[in-house]
Design a protein around this motif. Structure first.
Motif, PDB file in Angstrom:
ATOM      1  N   ILE A 111      35.405  42.361  35.224  1.00 48.17           N
ATOM      2  CA  ILE A 111      35.239  43.722  35.740  1.00 48.17           C
ATOM      3  C   ILE A 111      33.957  43.814  36.572  1.00 48.17           C
ATOM      4  O   ILE A 111      33.940  44.413  37.645  1.00 48.17           O
ATOM      5  N   SER A 113      32.641  41.424  38.227  1.00 48.09           N
ATOM      6  CA  SER A 113      32.889  40.733  39.486  1.00 48.09           C
ATOM      7  C   SER A 113      33.677  41.622  40.445  1.00 48.09           C
ATOM      8  O   SER A 113      33.490  41.568  41.663  1.00 48.09           O
ATOM      9  N   LEU A 114      34.541  42.439  39.872  1.00 49.57           N
ATOM     10  CA  LEU A 114      35.362  43.334  40.691  1.00 49.57           C
ATOM     11  C   LEU A 114      34.517  44.396  41.375  1.00 49.57           C
ATOM     12  O   LEU A 114      34.727  44.727  42.535  1.00 49.57           O
ATOM     13  N   ILE A 115      33.548  44.928  40.640  1.00 50.31           N
ATOM     14  CA  ILE A 115      32.792  46.048  41.212  1.00 50.31           C
ATOM     15  C   ILE A 115      31.416  45.638  41.719  1.00 50.31           C
ATOM     16  O   ILE A 115      30.714  46.471  42.269  1.00 50.31           O
TER      17      ILE A 115
END
Lengths: 279, 289
Positions: A111, A113-115
């Motif tokens: 998560i 890494s996603l944001i």
């Protein structure tokens, strides 16, 4: 009772949605139209004739920069990212059906890494490779950078899939004497195939269009989005629209093919009377 | 028997999770640590990374007036974009979830909203140029309608253009999680509220919005984090005049000034981590899927 079925302000809401759709699609439709400008035409309307001039220009030898090299790299990288994302996400998704130490940590990392602002990831990869004395390249550092962006989508989709997955199918397979690998190959994968196709779509398109994470991680040569951004700053002719039309056309083709494939797979499951993949 | 079978299943789980964990470690966790480490490094023109433990990169960040102006500009972009995408995204998600009665129409409309996400962001930014440019469609329309006599310069390469780009590109990040939350709301709750005489506004504020909070939180984190770190939209639609943190990091990198860029990135990172912590506090994402 029947009248209360229609929610209040229905026409207003439909109008808002319609305007939003126009807002989403009008710009891209505009540049598709403008890419067919006549040879005298400019970057804006009016159209001065209709021609394929700017597409021809794009394929001409004098075209700006290394567009086709960039395109080939982006396409190859997209395919590599797609395969890696599907395989790695599927494996991780299967892992999450058991308990393992670090499961929560890995999820939080995904998560994060996603944001995480892409510029930070890109800078870190660039600095790391620089410091380690390893040359940055699109198929090494570039591939890794893209995976940090596509794998979280893959993992979250796998979560959604396995939250709704009935373990009875596997138990049945095991009772019939299937090995662990056979269960996955002949039971689990066919059931979740539409979702795997979805992950493939994310993997390819997000990589193919990725720019921010590539910027410091890609090395000396450009991918197509980087090339486009560079072109944009000194674009004076509709040739950039022609390229935009082509690459958007390719994206739409990929989206259409994958969505159609997912629908066909699901239909076939239905036709064979299988309730696979249903909640 | 149970213990004998449990161990291999566990080992397999580790093996299955390993590739993803390894890639995140090499290409995400290490690089983020790298950024922190490098932010204390020294640098020179021909030696871009000199291992050291100095603070002047941070001193430079915090002592420059430009930094504060840049952060302020970025935070302002964030807040305005957040407000617009939230209202717009909520409205669209509400339409998709409650105004469309059959699943196929819902799916088609949802796909219509999602498809642009899978196409090129750069192209989608560039495609605003024929609209907003000096001789663009909007100026042509305004002039032919006699609303203005001269082409408006503030439409393109301006804060307005950047904001428009953000809303155009990132409203989807609000729509998807909010729609996801709304789709889980038990319709009988709304029926019950109606039976009790609640107006549609009351249903919205007392039933729908509270139950949609997780989606709103996730969408908000997405939009805030993307806008905080953005440098592409600002360069393409801002035309070089608009400051942003992402762009100043990118500019430093183009001069191969890794350490100051890293110091800037750490500050940016701090803000993002605060957001992640807030997100984890508010919602358990795994339950939301």
């Amino acid at each position: 009772m029947a009248r209360s079925e229609r929610p209040p302000y229905f026409p207003l809401m439909v109008t808002i949605f319609a305007i939003f759709v126009v807002f989403l699609y009008a710009p891209i439709i505009t540049i598709v139209i403008l890419s067919f400008q006549g040879p005298e035409g400019g970057l804006t309307f009016p159209m001065r004739g209709v021609s394929m001039h700017w597409f021809v220009e794009l394929f001409g030898p004098q075209s700006i920069g290394d567009i086709w090299g960039a395109f080939r790299r982006s396409f190859a990288l997209g395919l590599m990212v797609m395969v890696c994302t599907v395989v790695i996400s599927l494996m991780a998704g299967l892992a999450y059906r058991h308990r393992f130490i670090g499961a929560t940590g890995l999820l939080y990392v995904a998560i994060a890494s996603l944001i995480m602002p892409s510029v930070v990831v890109s800078l870190g990869i660039g600095a790391g490779f620089e410091l380690a004395g390893i040359e940055r390249n699109w198929y090494t550092s570039g591939l890794g950078a893209h995976l940090t962006w596509t794998m979280p989508f893959g993992l979250l989709i796998m979560f959604a899939v396995f939250n709704r997955f009935d373990p009875a199918f596997e138990e049945a397979a095991r009772d019939q004497g299937a090995s662990g690998w056979q269960t996955i190959r002949y039971v689990v994968i066919p059931i979740i195939l539409p979702s795997l196709i979805g992950i493939a779509l994310f993997g390819f398109t997000l990589s193919y269009d990725e720019l921010a994470r590539s910027s410091q991680a890609i090395g000396a040569v450009n991918t197509l989005p980087l090339e486009l951004q560079a072109m944009q700053t000194n674009a004076t002719t509709p040739v950039i629209y022609a390229l935009g039309t082509l690459t958007t056309g390719l994206s739409f083709l990929v989206i259409f093919v994958t969505v159609a494939a997912a629908v066909i797979v699901r239909r076939r499951q239905d036709r064979h009377g299988s309730d696979a993949g249903k909640a | 028997m149970a213990t004998v079978r449990k161990t291999p299943a566990n080992v397999i789980a580790y093996l299955q999770a390993f590739p993803m964990a390894a890639i995140f470690f090499i290409f995400f966790i290490l690089p983020i640590c790298m950024v922190v480490v490098v932010s204390f490094f020294d640098y020179q023109t021909y030696d871009i990374l000199i291992p050291d433990f100095v603070f002047f990169n941070y001193v430079d960040v915090f002592s420059s007036e430009t930094t504060y102006r840049t952060y302020w500009a970025t935070v302002r972009f964030c807040v305005i974009t957040w407000a617009i995408t939230l209202v717009l995204g909520f409205t669209i998600a509400h339409f998709l979830a409650f105004y469309l009665k059959t699943v196929p129409t819902q799916l088609v409309c949802f796909l219509i909203c999602t498809i642009p996400f899978w196409t090129s962001n750069v192209i989608r930014m560039i495609s605003w140029i024929p609209f907003l440019g000096r001789n663009g469609l909007i100026n042509q329309a305004l002039m032919s309608l006699g609303i203005v006599d001269a082409p408006q310069e503030w439409l393109l390469y301006s804060e307005f253009a950047v904001m428009l780009g953000y809303v155009h590109l990132y409203t989807l990040f609000m729509i998807v999680p909010i729609f996801n939350s709304m789709a889980r709301i038990d319709k009988s709750l709304i029926e019950a509220a109606k039976d009790q005489g609640a107006s549609s506004l009351q249903i919205l504020t007392n039933v729908v919005i509270p139950l949609t909070k997780p989606g709103i939180a996730i969408g908000s984190i997405f939009v805030l984090a993307i806008v905080m770190g953005d440098f592409v939209t600002v360069s393409v639609l801002g035309g070089g005049q608009i400051p942003s943190i992402g762009k100043s990091i990118q500019t430093e990198l183009s001069y191969l000034q890794f350490p100051p860029a890293a110091a800037n990135a750490v500050v940016l990172l701090g803000i993002t981590i605060l957001m992640i912590v807030a997100l984890i506090r508010i919602v358990d994402i795994r339950k939301e899927l």
